[in-house]
Design a protein around this motif. Structure first.
Motif, PDB file in Angstrom:
ATOM      1  N   ARG A 116       0.895  -1.072  -0.051  1.00 36.43           N
ATOM      2  CA  ARG A 116       0.033  -0.036  -0.050  1.00 36.43           C
ATOM      3  C   ARG A 116       0.912   1.399  -0.034  1.00 36.43           C
ATOM      4  NH1 ARG A 116      -5.417   1.413   1.829  1.00 36.43           N
ATOM      5  NH2 ARG A 116      -5.697   3.447   0.653  1.00 36.43           N
ATOM      6  N   TYR A 117       0.572   2.374  -0.877  1.00 37.26           N
ATOM      7  CA  TYR A 117       1.378   3.339  -0.956  1.00 37.26           C
ATOM      8  C   TYR A 117       0.271   4.487  -0.391  1.00 37.26           C
ATOM      9  CZ  TYR A 117       3.409   7.613  -3.111  1.00 37.26           C
ATOM     10  OH  TYR A 117       3.990   8.809  -3.314  1.00 37.26           O
ATOM     11  N   PHE A 118       1.079   5.484   0.358  1.00 36.22           N
ATOM     12  CA  PHE A 118       0.411   6.668   0.818  1.00 36.22           C
ATOM     13  C   PHE A 118       1.349   7.738   0.746  1.00 36.22           C
ATOM     14  CE2 PHE A 118      -2.072   3.681   3.625  1.00 36.22           C
ATOM     15  CZ  PHE A 118      -3.362   4.465   3.519  1.00 36.22           C
ATOM     16  N   THR A 119       1.154   9.164   0.390  1.00 36.51           N
ATOM     17  CA  THR A 119       1.790  10.135   0.755  1.00 36.51           C
ATOM     18  C   THR A 119       1.438  10.452   2.453  1.00 36.51           C
ATOM     19  OG1 THR A 119       0.189  11.898   0.627  1.00 36.51           O
ATOM     20  CG2 THR A 119       1.446  11.328  -0.976  1.00 36.51           C
ATOM     21  N   ALA A 120       2.588  11.169   3.181  1.00 42.55           N
ATOM     22  CA  ALA A 120       2.213  11.147   4.577  1.00 42.55           C
ATOM     23  C   ALA A 120       0.903  11.787   5.019  1.00 42.55           C
ATOM     24  CB  ALA A 120       3.432  11.807   5.240  1.00 42.55           C
ATOM     25  N   ALA A 121       0.708  12.842   3.910  1.00 39.99           N
ATOM     26  CA  ALA A 121      -0.615  13.913   4.027  1.00 39.99           C
ATOM     27  C   ALA A 121      -1.708  12.777   4.183  1.00 39.99           C
ATOM     28  CB  ALA A 121      -0.610  14.894   3.212  1.00 39.99           C
ATOM     29  N   ASP A 122      -1.869  11.870   3.125  1.00 36.60           N
ATOM     30  CA  ASP A 122      -2.920  11.239   2.840  1.00 36.60           C
ATOM     31  C   ASP A 122      -2.767  10.064   3.844  1.00 36.60           C
ATOM     32  OD1 ASP A 122      -3.589  12.288   0.528  1.00 36.60           O
ATOM     33  OD2 ASP A 122      -2.446  10.841  -0.921  1.00 36.60           O
ATOM     34  N   HIS A 125      -1.382  -5.433   4.816  1.00 38.32           N
ATOM     35  CA  HIS A 125      -0.435  -5.294   3.907  1.00 38.32           C
ATOM     36  C   HIS A 125       0.865  -5.638   4.345  1.00 38.32           C
ATOM     37  CE1 HIS A 125      -3.407  -3.435   1.132  1.00 38.32           C
ATOM     38  NE2 HIS A 125      -3.706  -2.620   2.162  1.00 38.32           N
ATOM     39  N   ASP A 126       1.696  -6.264   3.557  1.00 42.83           N
ATOM     40  CA  ASP A 126       2.903  -6.703   3.843  1.00 42.83           C
ATOM     41  C   ASP A 126       3.997  -5.671   3.869  1.00 42.83           C
ATOM     42  OD1 ASP A 126       2.515  -9.374   4.423  1.00 42.83           O
ATOM     43  OD2 ASP A 126       2.880  -9.897   2.460  1.00 42.83           O
ATOM     44  N   LEU A 127       3.607  -4.587   3.197  1.00 40.73           N
ATOM     45  CA  LEU A 127       4.694  -3.340   2.853  1.00 40.73           C
ATOM     46  C   LEU A 127       3.827  -2.079   2.782  1.00 40.73           C
ATOM     47  CD1 LEU A 127       7.402  -1.907   2.521  1.00 40.73           C
ATOM     48  CD2 LEU A 127       6.905  -2.498  -0.072  1.00 40.73           C
ATOM     49  N   ALA A 151       6.577  -4.407   7.230  1.00 39.89           N
ATOM     50  CA  ALA A 151       7.651  -3.522   6.587  1.00 39.89           C
ATOM     51  C   ALA A 151       7.233  -2.148   6.342  1.00 39.89           C
ATOM     52  CB  ALA A 151       8.140  -4.283   5.312  1.00 39.89           C
ATOM     53  N   LEU A 152       7.808  -1.027   6.589  1.00 41.61           N
ATOM     54  CA  LEU A 152       7.469   0.360   6.124  1.00 41.61           C
ATOM     55  C   LEU A 152       8.697   0.742   5.267  1.00 41.61           C
ATOM     56  CD1 LEU A 152       6.312   1.923   9.409  1.00 41.61           C
ATOM     57  CD2 LEU A 152       4.871   0.822   7.900  1.00 41.61           C
ATOM     58  N   ALA A 153       8.233   1.393   4.372  1.00 34.41           N
ATOM     59  CA  ALA A 153       9.368   2.335   3.405  1.00 34.41           C
ATOM     60  C   ALA A 153       8.873   3.749   3.541  1.00 34.41           C
ATOM     61  CB  ALA A 153       9.287   1.673   2.092  1.00 34.41           C
ATOM     62  N   ILE A 154       9.901   4.640   3.818  1.00 28.49           N
ATOM     63  CA  ILE A 154       9.662   5.834   4.230  1.00 28.49           C
ATOM     64  C   ILE A 154      10.252   6.685   3.042  1.00 28.49           C
ATOM     65  CG2 ILE A 154       9.805   7.623   5.766  1.00 28.49           C
ATOM     66  CD1 ILE A 154       8.027   5.454   6.878  1.00 28.49           C
TER      67      ILE A 154
END
Length: 124
Positions: free
Chosen positions: A2-8, A32-34, A65-68
């Motif tokens: 899953r992808y988010f902007t920080a604001a979203d 979600h795994d990531l 897992a988090l990707a920042i």
């Protein structure tokens, strides 16, 4: 994934806070795994937004897992997080098992734009 902007992401968590479902929202996102959180620090967060982001990161800690993605070096995260303690605690969890990739140089978008502009100029 899953992808988010920080604001979203913070906006999604705020909606959960408003209807008292923020715990369920976080649990659903962590299925979600990531989870990728991009543009961290692009806009400053208020105290509640920072606490919600921390709550999400703390819930993901050692579970998912988090990707920042951020343009800010870690020592400057206090510029967009209102509380020093929140910044330190957030970074503590993010960096504990992390692989940090620091990129330098020209932005891909800027390089691509310059190439397009240069190509058009050469054709004239």
């Amino acid at each position: 994934m899953r992808y988010f902007t920080a604001a979203d992401l913070v906006e999604t968590l705020y909606r959960g806070l408003a209807d008292n479902s923020v715990g369920r929202v976080i649990d659903n996102l962590l299925r979600h795994d990531l989870v990728i959180i991009d543009e961290v620090g692009f806009a400053p967060l208020d105290d509640t937004g920072a606490q919600l982001l921390f709550r999400f990161v703390a819930a993901a800690y050692e579970r998912r897992a988090l990707a920042i993605g951020s343009h800010w070096p870690f020592d400057q995260w206090g510029r967009f997080l209102p509380e020093h303690t929140t910044a330190v605690s957030l970074l503590d969890r993010l960096l504990h098992h992390s692989v940090v990739v620091v990129t330098e140089g020209e932005s891909f978008r800027m390089k691509q734009a310059r190439t397009r502009t240069g190509t058009r100029s050469a054709k004239k």
